[in-house]
Design a protein around this motif. Structure first.
Motif, PDB file in Angstrom:
ATOM      1  N   ILE A  53       0.839  -1.199   0.000  1.00  0.00           N
ATOM      2  CA  ILE A  53       0.000   0.000   0.000  1.00  0.00           C
ATOM      3  C   ILE A  53       0.872   1.246   0.000  1.00  0.00           C
ATOM      4  N   PHE A  54       1.931   1.239   0.820  1.00  0.00           N
ATOM      5  CA  PHE A  54       2.823   2.390   0.892  1.00  0.00           C
ATOM      6  C   PHE A  54       3.537   2.615  -0.439  1.00  0.00           C
ATOM      7  N   ALA A  55       3.954   1.542  -1.106  1.00  0.00           N
ATOM      8  CA  ALA A  55       4.633   1.681  -2.399  1.00  0.00           C
ATOM      9  C   ALA A  55       3.715   2.340  -3.417  1.00  0.00           C
ATOM     10  N   GLY A  56       2.434   1.949  -3.424  1.00  0.00           N
ATOM     11  CA  GLY A  56       1.481   2.572  -4.334  1.00  0.00           C
ATOM     12  C   GLY A  56       1.323   4.051  -4.048  1.00  0.00           C
ATOM     13  N   PHE A  57       1.236   4.405  -2.778  1.00  0.00           N
ATOM     14  CA  PHE A  57       1.119   5.813  -2.380  1.00  0.00           C
ATOM     15  C   PHE A  57       2.369   6.595  -2.767  1.00  0.00           C
ATOM     16  N   LEU A  58       3.536   6.055  -2.459  1.00  0.00           N
ATOM     17  CA  LEU A  58       4.800   6.754  -2.716  1.00  0.00           C
ATOM     18  C   LEU A  58       5.001   7.024  -4.198  1.00  0.00           C
ATOM     19  N   VAL A  59       4.863   5.998  -5.024  1.00  0.00           N
ATOM     20  CA  VAL A  59       5.104   6.151  -6.454  1.00  0.00           C
ATOM     21  C   VAL A  59       4.082   7.100  -7.073  1.00  0.00           C
ATOM     22  N   ALA A  60       2.812   6.941  -6.727  1.00  0.00           N
ATOM     23  CA  ALA A  60       1.773   7.799  -7.298  1.00  0.00           C
ATOM     24  C   ALA A  60       1.973   9.249  -6.879  1.00  0.00           C
ATOM     25  N   LEU A  61       2.431   9.477  -5.645  1.00  0.00           N
ATOM     26  CA  LEU A  61       2.662  10.852  -5.185  1.00  0.00           C
ATOM     27  C   LEU A  61       3.813  11.485  -5.955  1.00  0.00           C
ATOM     28  N   VAL A  62       4.895  10.733  -6.138  1.00  0.00           N
ATOM     29  CA  VAL A  62       6.040  11.265  -6.884  1.00  0.00           C
ATOM     30  C   VAL A  62       5.668  11.519  -8.340  1.00  0.00           C
ATOM     31  N   VAL A  63       4.945  10.589  -8.942  1.00  0.00           N
ATOM     32  CA  VAL A  63       4.498  10.771 -10.326  1.00  0.00           C
ATOM     33  C   VAL A  63       3.590  11.994 -10.426  1.00  0.00           C
ATOM     34  N   SER A  64       2.722  12.167  -9.437  1.00  0.00           N
ATOM     35  CA  SER A  64       1.806  13.315  -9.450  1.00  0.00           C
ATOM     36  C   SER A  64       2.552  14.633  -9.428  1.00  0.00           C
ATOM     37  N   SER A  65       3.654  14.681  -8.689  1.00  0.00           N
ATOM     38  CA  SER A  65       4.412  15.923  -8.568  1.00  0.00           C
ATOM     39  C   SER A  65       5.058  16.342  -9.878  1.00  0.00           C
ATOM     40  N   ASN A  66       5.054  15.444 -10.853  1.00  0.00           N
ATOM     41  CA  ASN A  66       5.638  15.755 -12.162  1.00  0.00           C
ATOM     42  C   ASN A  66       4.640  15.589 -13.305  1.00  0.00           C
ATOM     43  N   SER A  67       3.352  15.552 -12.969  1.00  0.00           N
ATOM     44  CA  SER A  67       2.327  15.311 -13.977  1.00  0.00           C
ATOM     45  C   SER A  67       1.491  16.565 -14.220  1.00  0.00           C
ATOM     46  N   PHE A  68       0.949  16.658 -15.415  1.00  0.00           N
ATOM     47  CA  PHE A  68       0.112  17.786 -15.819  1.00  0.00           C
ATOM     48  C   PHE A  68      -1.056  17.958 -14.866  1.00  0.00           C
ATOM     49  N   VAL A  70      -2.097  18.060 -11.854  1.00  0.00           N
ATOM     50  CA  VAL A  70      -1.956  17.771 -10.435  1.00  0.00           C
ATOM     51  C   VAL A  70      -0.617  18.247  -9.867  1.00  0.00           C
ATOM     52  N   LYS A  71       0.370  18.491 -10.736  1.00  0.00           N
ATOM     53  CA  LYS A  71       1.653  18.972 -10.226  1.00  0.00           C
ATOM     54  C   LYS A  71       1.527  20.375  -9.627  1.00  0.00           C
ATOM     55  N   ASP A  72       0.455  21.101 -10.003  1.00  0.00           N
ATOM     56  CA  ASP A  72       0.232  22.431  -9.430  1.00  0.00           C
ATOM     57  C   ASP A  72      -0.009  22.354  -7.922  1.00  0.00           C
ATOM     58  N   ILE A  73      -0.458  21.192  -7.437  1.00  0.00           N
ATOM     59  CA  ILE A  73      -0.698  21.010  -6.012  1.00  0.00           C
ATOM     60  C   ILE A  73       0.605  21.145  -5.224  1.00  0.00           C
ATOM     61  N   PHE A  74       1.720  20.781  -5.869  1.00  0.00           N
ATOM     62  CA  PHE A  74       3.014  20.755  -5.193  1.00  0.00           C
ATOM     63  C   PHE A  74       3.768  22.079  -5.305  1.00  0.00           C
ATOM     64  N   ALA A  75       3.242  23.004  -6.107  1.00  0.00           N
ATOM     65  CA  ALA A  75       3.920  24.281  -6.310  1.00  0.00           C
ATOM     66  C   ALA A  75       3.887  25.121  -5.031  1.00  0.00           C
ATOM     67  N   ALA A  79       3.231  20.562   1.970  1.00  0.00           N
ATOM     68  CA  ALA A  79       2.310  19.689   2.694  1.00  0.00           C
ATOM     69  C   ALA A  79       2.355  18.235   2.222  1.00  0.00           C
ATOM     70  N   PRO A  80       2.356  17.968   0.882  1.00  0.00           N
ATOM     71  CA  PRO A  80       2.413  16.569   0.452  1.00  0.00           C
ATOM     72  C   PRO A  80       3.645  15.841   0.970  1.00  0.00           C
ATOM     73  N   TRP A  81       4.771  16.534   1.022  1.00  0.00           N
ATOM     74  CA  TRP A  81       6.006  15.896   1.475  1.00  0.00           C
ATOM     75  C   TRP A  81       6.009  15.727   2.993  1.00  0.00           C
ATOM     76  N   GLY A  82       5.347  16.617   3.714  1.00  0.00           N
ATOM     77  CA  GLY A  82       5.197  16.432   5.151  1.00  0.00           C
ATOM     78  C   GLY A  82       4.341  15.215   5.463  1.00  0.00           C
ATOM     79  N   ASN A 195      -8.266  24.301 -10.153  1.00  0.00           N
ATOM     80  CA  ASN A 195      -9.180  23.377  -9.508  1.00  0.00           C
ATOM     81  C   ASN A 195      -8.477  22.162  -8.921  1.00  0.00           C
ATOM     82  N   SER A 196      -7.141  22.129  -8.958  1.00  0.00           N
ATOM     83  CA  SER A 196      -6.418  20.997  -8.387  1.00  0.00           C
ATOM     84  C   SER A 196      -6.501  21.063  -6.865  1.00  0.00           C
ATOM     85  N   ASP A 197      -6.491  19.894  -6.228  1.00  0.00           N
ATOM     86  CA  ASP A 197      -6.737  19.862  -4.791  1.00  0.00           C
ATOM     87  C   ASP A 197      -6.009  18.682  -4.160  1.00  0.00           C
TER      88      ASP A 197
END
Length: 372
Positions: A53-68, A70-75, A79-82, A195-197
């Protein structure tokens, strides 16, 4: 919506594959815990599923930070890294407990440490929804304490309900879908340009991770999520609820078709109402006996259903249905007229109450007159 669904799919695929690895690791090293009297399984099974479960969360979060999109959430947002840092700590604590069976107070200390990491470097409650006006929390210390307390409570609530094959993962997935759809709908219907959240993203990733793991955990389970998986799910669910709560001050929920300001804080409680109910009853039951609230027993809701006469699978499915009624029935108050929602919720609850209690009435009617 497409990007959120892609992140959900990413988490599901990675979680499914990583759980295979966790199964191989646990079985190869024979990392089993002795079967206890309250356990519902009869074979030695590894509890390292939380790693998947953690691997799925980790990879998807990292991919999200570099994806069209949803990456705006990390700008300019740590908080996501905390939240990720807190997740790392709680998974480490959970895996240690799953292998070594650490003392309850050590585990509670680890839960508190992970929750404080999220509260300090991730997200924290800044507003308490209240009618007619939300209450703003001015003190940073109070914000941190309330946030950590909510996270610890939610982690234990999910952990307590993890007692049947597929139960915790399925309940989390169902509740996560309800939370995801509501959070997405709110942001989709607001006039803001972005509208990203984060709450919506966390729920998408959580649902995907749970589904990928559930394919290994459905009855008869090949692996259990253990404390690491259950506490991780609780941490992510609570974090998403805190994110939604923090958006009250922005007026976002007021602008989205008049959603009441109390809805955001009720969302996590609505989708986790069943685990929280089980948790509350367990604390009362054990405290009344003079035991620690964290001491184990065989009095959880899923134990009662099996003892009542329901099969393992039937008990899980019924708790799925109850979760659906409570989760979707709860969030529906934010979208539809409350009179209609309340009527349908009560009708569905009544039907499920009859189905749940049916074995009891059947047994009672089948007894000889002298025994009734």
């Amino acid at each position: 919506m497409i990007m959120y669904l892609l992140m959900m799919l990413t988490a599901a695929v990675v979680s499914y594959a990583a759980t295979w690895g966790a199964r191989a690791l646990g079985n190869g090293l024979r990392l089993y815990r002795p079967i206890r009297s309250r356990d519902m399984h009869s074979e030695l099974i590894s509890k390292l599923g939380g790693l998947g479960i953690f691997a799925g969360f980790l990879v998807a979060l990292v991919v999200s930070s570099n994806s069209f999109f949803v990456k705006d959430i990390f700008a300019h947002n740590d908080a996501p890294w905390g939240i990720l840092a807190g997740a790392v700590v709680i998974v480490a604590v959970g895996v240690t407990d799953d292998i070594l069976d650490i003392r309850w107070w050590i585990k509670l200390f680890g839960q508190s440490a992970a929750a404080l990491i999220v509260a300090v470097w991730g997200v924290r409650m800044s507003v308490i929804p209240f009618i007619p006006e939300p209450v703003v929390i001015e003190s940073e210390l109070v914000r941190i304490v309330l946030t950590a307390g909510l996270i610890v409570t939610t982690m234990n609530a999910v952990n307590f309900i993890d007692g049947l094959d597929g139960l915790a993962a399925g309940v989390a997935a169902i509740g996560g879908v309800a939370f995801f759809l509501t959070a997405y709908w709110v942001h989709r219907n607001n006039p803001q340009t972005d509208n990203s959240d984060l709450a919506t993203l966390l729920m998408a990733i959580l649902v995907g991770s749970c589904i990928g793991f559930l394919l290994h955990n459905w009855f008869p389970a090949k692996i259990f999520m253990g404390d690491s998986g259950a506490m991780l799910i609780g941490l992510l669910m609570a974090s998403a609820g805190i994110v939604a709560t923090g958006q009250i001050g922005s007026g976002l929920y007021d602008r989205a078709n008049g959603i009441p300001t109390i809805i955001p804080i009720l969302l996590p409680f609505a989708v986790l109402s069943l685990p929280l109910l089980d948790f509350g009853l367990a604390v009362i039951r054990r405290t009344a006996r003079g035991q620690s609230p964290w001491s184990a027993d065989r009095g959880h809701l899923h134990h009662k259903l099996v003892d009542l006469g329901h099969s393992h699978r039937a008990s899980v499915v019924m708790l799925y249905v109850w979760t659906s009624i409570l989760a979707f029935g709860g969030v529906a108050f934010a979208v539809f007229p409350w009179q209609l929602v309340l009527t349908l919720d009560l009708a569905a609850a009544f039907i499920m109450a009859v189905v749940t209690a049916w074995p009891y009435f059947t047994k009672k009617s089948s007894r000889p007159p002298s025994e009734v």
